[in-house]
Design a protein around this motif. Structure first.
Motif, PDB file in Angstrom:
ATOM      1  N   THR A  15       0.841  -1.188   0.000  1.00 52.51           N
ATOM      2  CA  THR A  15       0.000   0.000   0.000  1.00 52.51           C
ATOM      3  C   THR A  15       0.880   1.243   0.000  1.00 52.51           C
ATOM      4  OG1 THR A  15      -1.452  -1.269   1.403  1.00 52.51           O
ATOM      5  CG2 THR A  15      -2.022   1.019   1.091  1.00 52.51           C
ATOM      6  N   GLY A  16       1.892   1.219   0.873  1.00 54.84           N
ATOM      7  CA  GLY A  16       2.825   2.343   0.936  1.00 54.84           C
ATOM      8  C   GLY A  16       3.481   2.574  -0.411  1.00 54.84           C
ATOM      9  N   TYR A  17       3.856   1.490  -1.056  1.00 50.69           N
ATOM     10  CA  TYR A  17       4.499   1.610  -2.364  1.00 50.69           C
ATOM     11  C   TYR A  17       3.552   2.262  -3.362  1.00 50.69           C
ATOM     12  CZ  TYR A  17       6.549   0.307  -6.830  1.00 50.69           C
ATOM     13  OH  TYR A  17       7.053   0.355  -8.089  1.00 50.69           O
ATOM     14  N   SER A  18       2.312   1.763  -3.380  1.00 47.38           N
ATOM     15  CA  SER A  18       1.390   2.289  -4.380  1.00 47.38           C
ATOM     16  C   SER A  18       1.061   3.751  -4.092  1.00 47.38           C
ATOM     17  CB  SER A  18       0.115   1.451  -4.445  1.00 47.38           C
ATOM     18  OG  SER A  18      -0.601   1.602  -3.258  1.00 47.38           O
ATOM     19  N   GLN A  19       1.104   4.129  -2.790  1.00 48.42           N
ATOM     20  CA  GLN A  19       0.796   5.522  -2.459  1.00 48.42           C
ATOM     21  C   GLN A  19       1.920   6.469  -2.849  1.00 48.42           C
ATOM     22  OE1 GLN A  19      -0.329   5.591   1.645  1.00 48.42           O
ATOM     23  NE2 GLN A  19      -2.294   4.665   1.230  1.00 48.42           N
ATOM     24  N   THR A  20       3.154   5.989  -2.724  1.00 49.21           N
ATOM     25  CA  THR A  20       4.247   6.914  -2.993  1.00 49.21           C
ATOM     26  C   THR A  20       4.690   6.891  -4.450  1.00 49.21           C
ATOM     27  OG1 THR A  20       5.750   5.204  -2.236  1.00 49.21           O
ATOM     28  CG2 THR A  20       5.193   6.917  -0.652  1.00 49.21           C
ATOM     29  N   VAL A  21       4.543   5.758  -5.115  1.00 51.09           N
ATOM     30  CA  VAL A  21       5.070   5.661  -6.472  1.00 51.09           C
ATOM     31  C   VAL A  21       3.962   5.702  -7.526  1.00 51.09           C
ATOM     32  CG1 VAL A  21       6.523   4.303  -8.025  1.00 51.09           C
ATOM     33  CG2 VAL A  21       7.037   4.392  -5.587  1.00 51.09           C
ATOM     34  N   GLN A  22       2.830   5.068  -7.244  1.00 46.57           N
ATOM     35  CA  GLN A  22       1.727   5.020  -8.206  1.00 46.57           C
ATOM     36  C   GLN A  22       0.440   5.500  -7.534  1.00 46.57           C
ATOM     37  OE1 GLN A  22       2.229   3.767 -11.388  1.00 46.57           O
ATOM     38  NE2 GLN A  22       4.278   3.004 -11.106  1.00 46.57           N
ATOM     39  N   PRO A  23       0.450   6.743  -7.040  1.00 42.60           N
ATOM     40  CA  PRO A  23      -0.696   7.145  -6.218  1.00 42.60           C
ATOM     41  C   PRO A  23      -1.934   7.512  -7.024  1.00 42.60           C
ATOM     42  CG  PRO A  23       0.872   8.951  -6.392  1.00 42.60           C
ATOM     43  CD  PRO A  23       1.426   7.816  -7.191  1.00 42.60           C
ATOM     44  N   TRP A  24      -1.785   7.647  -8.322  1.00 44.58           N
ATOM     45  CA  TRP A  24      -2.870   8.189  -9.134  1.00 44.58           C
ATOM     46  C   TRP A  24      -3.590   7.099  -9.900  1.00 44.58           C
ATOM     47  CZ3 TRP A  24      -4.546  12.870  -8.160  1.00 44.58           C
ATOM     48  CH2 TRP A  24      -3.667  13.781  -7.552  1.00 44.58           C
ATOM     49  N   ASN A  25      -4.535   6.459  -9.230  1.00 41.19           N
ATOM     50  CA  ASN A  25      -5.304   5.423  -9.909  1.00 41.19           C
ATOM     51  C   ASN A  25      -4.374   4.365 -10.474  1.00 41.19           C
ATOM     52  OD1 ASN A  25      -7.851   4.527 -10.433  1.00 41.19           O
ATOM     53  ND2 ASN A  25      -8.218   5.849 -12.194  1.00 41.19           N
ATOM     54  N   GLY A  26      -3.302   4.078  -9.716  1.00 41.89           N
ATOM     55  CA  GLY A  26      -2.314   3.095 -10.170  1.00 41.89           C
ATOM     56  C   GLY A  26      -1.306   3.648 -11.164  1.00 41.89           C
ATOM     57  N   LYS A  27      -1.279   4.969 -11.333  1.00 38.91           N
ATOM     58  CA  LYS A  27      -0.322   5.582 -12.271  1.00 38.91           C
ATOM     59  C   LYS A  27       0.542   6.614 -11.545  1.00 38.91           C
ATOM     60  CE  LYS A  27      -3.436   4.551 -15.995  1.00 38.91           C
ATOM     61  NZ  LYS A  27      -3.900   4.832 -17.343  1.00 38.91           N
ATOM     62  N   VAL A  31      -3.153  13.974 -15.121  1.00 35.18           N
ATOM     63  CA  VAL A  31      -3.221  15.206 -15.919  1.00 35.18           C
ATOM     64  C   VAL A  31      -4.682  15.494 -16.220  1.00 35.18           C
ATOM     65  CG1 VAL A  31      -2.644  16.314 -18.116  1.00 35.18           C
ATOM     66  CG2 VAL A  31      -0.931  14.911 -16.941  1.00 35.18           C
ATOM     67  N   VAL A  32      -5.095  16.716 -15.871  1.00 40.96           N
ATOM     68  CA  VAL A  32      -6.449  17.175 -16.193  1.00 40.96           C
ATOM     69  C   VAL A  32      -6.325  18.276 -17.238  1.00 40.96           C
ATOM     70  CG1 VAL A  32      -8.514  18.310 -15.309  1.00 40.96           C
ATOM     71  CG2 VAL A  32      -7.330  16.620 -13.890  1.00 40.96           C
ATOM     72  N   LEU A  33      -6.965  18.070 -18.367  1.00 42.68           N
ATOM     73  CA  LEU A  33      -6.969  19.084 -19.425  1.00 42.68           C
ATOM     74  C   LEU A  33      -8.218  19.930 -19.270  1.00 42.68           C
ATOM     75  CD1 LEU A  33      -6.087  16.629 -22.338  1.00 42.68           C
ATOM     76  CD2 LEU A  33      -4.505  18.249 -21.238  1.00 42.68           C
ATOM     77  N   THR A  34      -8.047  21.247 -19.096  1.00 45.40           N
ATOM     78  CA  THR A  34      -9.205  22.120 -18.970  1.00 45.40           C
ATOM     79  C   THR A  34      -9.168  23.196 -20.050  1.00 45.40           C
ATOM     80  OG1 THR A  34      -8.225  23.720 -17.406  1.00 45.40           O
ATOM     81  CG2 THR A  34      -9.209  21.744 -16.463  1.00 45.40           C
ATOM     82  N   TYR A  35     -10.340  23.521 -20.545  1.00 44.80           N
ATOM     83  CA  TYR A  35     -10.490  24.514 -21.620  1.00 44.80           C
ATOM     84  C   TYR A  35     -11.500  25.548 -21.129  1.00 44.80           C
ATOM     85  CZ  TYR A  35      -8.332  20.896 -24.547  1.00 44.80           C
ATOM     86  OH  TYR A  35      -7.472  19.956 -25.070  1.00 44.80           O
ATOM     87  N   ASP A  36     -11.071  26.814 -21.070  1.00 46.30           N
ATOM     88  CA  ASP A  36     -11.904  27.840 -20.433  1.00 46.30           C
ATOM     89  C   ASP A  36     -12.635  28.731 -21.433  1.00 46.30           C
ATOM     90  OD1 ASP A  36     -10.789  26.894 -18.088  1.00 46.30           O
ATOM     91  OD2 ASP A  36     -10.487  28.895 -17.257  1.00 46.30           O
ATOM     92  N   LYS A  56     -10.478  12.381 -22.407  1.00 42.70           N
ATOM     93  CA  LYS A  56     -11.597  13.171 -21.868  1.00 42.70           C
ATOM     94  C   LYS A  56     -11.065  14.395 -21.110  1.00 42.70           C
ATOM     95  CE  LYS A  56     -14.879  10.648 -23.483  1.00 42.70           C
ATOM     96  NZ  LYS A  56     -14.407  10.628 -24.888  1.00 42.70           N
ATOM     97  N   ALA A  57     -11.748  15.509 -21.278  1.00 45.91           N
ATOM     98  CA  ALA A  57     -11.287  16.771 -20.697  1.00 45.91           C
ATOM     99  C   ALA A  57     -12.452  17.489 -20.027  1.00 45.91           C
ATOM    100  CB  ALA A  57     -10.689  17.648 -21.794  1.00 45.91           C
ATOM    101  N   THR A  58     -12.108  18.623 -19.401  1.00 48.06           N
ATOM    102  CA  THR A  58     -13.120  19.459 -18.740  1.00 48.06           C
ATOM    103  C   THR A  58     -13.228  20.794 -19.478  1.00 48.06           C
ATOM    104  OG1 THR A  58     -12.653  18.483 -16.585  1.00 48.06           O
ATOM    105  CG2 THR A  58     -13.723  20.640 -16.584  1.00 48.06           C
ATOM    106  N   PHE A  59     -14.446  21.177 -19.794  1.00 49.45           N
ATOM    107  CA  PHE A  59     -14.677  22.473 -20.437  1.00 49.45           C
ATOM    108  C   PHE A  59     -15.348  23.390 -19.434  1.00 49.45           C
ATOM    109  CE2 PHE A  59     -13.955  19.562 -23.801  1.00 49.45           C
ATOM    110  CZ  PHE A  59     -13.271  20.305 -24.748  1.00 49.45           C
ATOM    111  N   ALA A 246      -7.878  12.396 -17.020  1.00 45.92           N
ATOM    112  CA  ALA A 246      -9.316  12.334 -16.724  1.00 45.92           C
ATOM    113  C   ALA A 246      -9.851  13.734 -16.474  1.00 45.92           C
ATOM    114  CB  ALA A 246      -9.555  11.454 -15.495  1.00 45.92           C
ATOM    115  N   PRO A 247     -11.175  13.909 -16.576  1.00 49.26           N
ATOM    116  CA  PRO A 247     -11.766  15.214 -16.262  1.00 49.26           C
ATOM    117  C   PRO A 247     -11.580  15.571 -14.788  1.00 49.26           C
ATOM    118  CG  PRO A 247     -13.307  13.850 -17.493  1.00 49.26           C
ATOM    119  CD  PRO A 247     -12.180  12.968 -17.067  1.00 49.26           C
ATOM    120  N   MET A 248     -11.717  16.852 -14.479  1.00 48.93           N
ATOM    121  CA  MET A 248     -11.487  17.337 -13.109  1.00 48.93           C
ATOM    122  C   MET A 248     -12.390  16.646 -12.093  1.00 48.93           C
ATOM    123  SD  MET A 248      -9.662  19.441 -11.321  1.00 48.93           S
ATOM    124  CE  MET A 248      -9.190  21.031 -11.987  1.00 48.93           C
ATOM    125  N   LEU A 249     -13.654  16.461 -12.448  1.00 47.94           N
ATOM    126  CA  LEU A 249     -14.604  15.881 -11.493  1.00 47.94           C
ATOM    127  C   LEU A 249     -14.144  14.492 -11.031  1.00 47.94           C
ATOM    128  CD1 LEU A 249     -17.424  16.381 -10.124  1.00 47.94           C
ATOM    129  CD2 LEU A 249     -18.362  14.955 -11.922  1.00 47.94           C
TER     130      LEU A 249
END
Ligand code: ZN
Length: 263
Positions: A15-27, A31-36, A56-59, A246-249
């Motif tokens: 668990t510690g390993y996954s939290q420190t090295v792959q904390p983002w949904n296993g990655k 990156v969240v792409l937002t367009y304003d 997928k992005a957030t507008f 993934a989108p911001m939400l």
């Protein structure tokens, strides 16, 4: 050492390993792409690239923007495709004054009350709900302005939004993120290579990188070229095994759960 205890140690170190090295949904990073600002070029230039790469992005939409008034159905269709329609206010008010001469007096936050800001923003949530049927939403501060006078207005709406995006160019690890003040890198003329550097830094530091685009191949004074935009998105796609896009939400829900479990 008995077997169960040994297993527990292995599990906790995993668990510690996954939290420190792959904390983002296993990655390694997210990156969240937002367009304003609901700009035509998002529909014409950004969506075809996102669609072709299946990203997928957030507008962040300003409800009363020109493009929304003329191409409402096209914006509505984005939600059906899985893009997030985020709240970027009803009229895009900002704090006017020196260097902000373009801010119209009627939409100058110097002339707003917190109540008016909250009401207009909630009205925008209703408008967006009419487009996509959703009740969970994220917000992006207009011009990065967070206060009416001395008062932060987002806390009055903390139950209306899962996250609010600011405009400071910083990236943070999952435990450092303040969901009502999410930092982001605003793009203005960067090359594809420069944008890719940001993604590499996010991977190295296990951070959340939020990108803010305005114009894409035109449409705004703040702009990214079509080639830089495409090159960056292609890089993200190619590195999807290490980068959660993934989108911001979706990312905000993940961060919220993660923080609730570890604090
Ligand atoms: Zn804006």
């Amino acid at each position: 050492m008995n077997k169960i205890f040994a297993l527990m140690i292995i599990a906790s170190s995993l668990t510690g390993y996954s939290q420190t090295v792959q904390p983002w949904n296993g990655k390694k990073c997210a990156v969240v792409l937002t367009y304003d600002d609901a700009i035509d070029q998002h529909l014409d230039n950004a969506i075809p690239v996102l669609d072709s790469l299946r990203l997928k992005a957030t507008f962040y939409l300003t409800a009363f923007s020109q493009s929304m008034q003329t191409r409402l159905n096209e914006w509505k269709k984005l939600a059906a495709k899985g893009y997030e329609l985020g709240n970027h206010t009803l009229y895009h008010p900002c704090i006017g004054g020196k260097g902000r001469e373009w801010v119209k007096p009627e939409y100058d936050m110097n002339n707003y009350t917190v109540k008016r800001m909250v009401d207009e923003t909630r009205m925008t949530n209703l408008f967006l709900q009419a487009l996509d049927g959703k009740t969970k939403r994220t917000f992006a501060f207009t011009c990065g302005d967070m206060k009416i006078g001395d008062s932060s207005f987002i806390y009055a709406m903390k139950d209306d939004f899962l996250a609010a995006r600011a405009v400071r160019a910083e990236m943070h690890k999952i435990n450092e993120i303040d969901l009502l003040n999410v930092d982001c890198y605003m793009v203005n003329g960067e090359t594809g290579a420069q944008l890719i550097e940001w993604a590499k830094k996010a991977m190295e530091t296990n951070s959340l990188l939020v990108i803010l685009f305005h114009g894409v191949g035109g449409g705004n004074a703040l702009n990214v070229s079509l080639s830089a935009h495409r090159e960056f998105l292609q890089y993200l796609k190619k590195n999807e095994k290490d980068i959660w896009i993934a989108p911001m939400l979706e990312v905000a829900e993940y961060v919220k759960k993660w923080q609730a479990n570890t604090r």
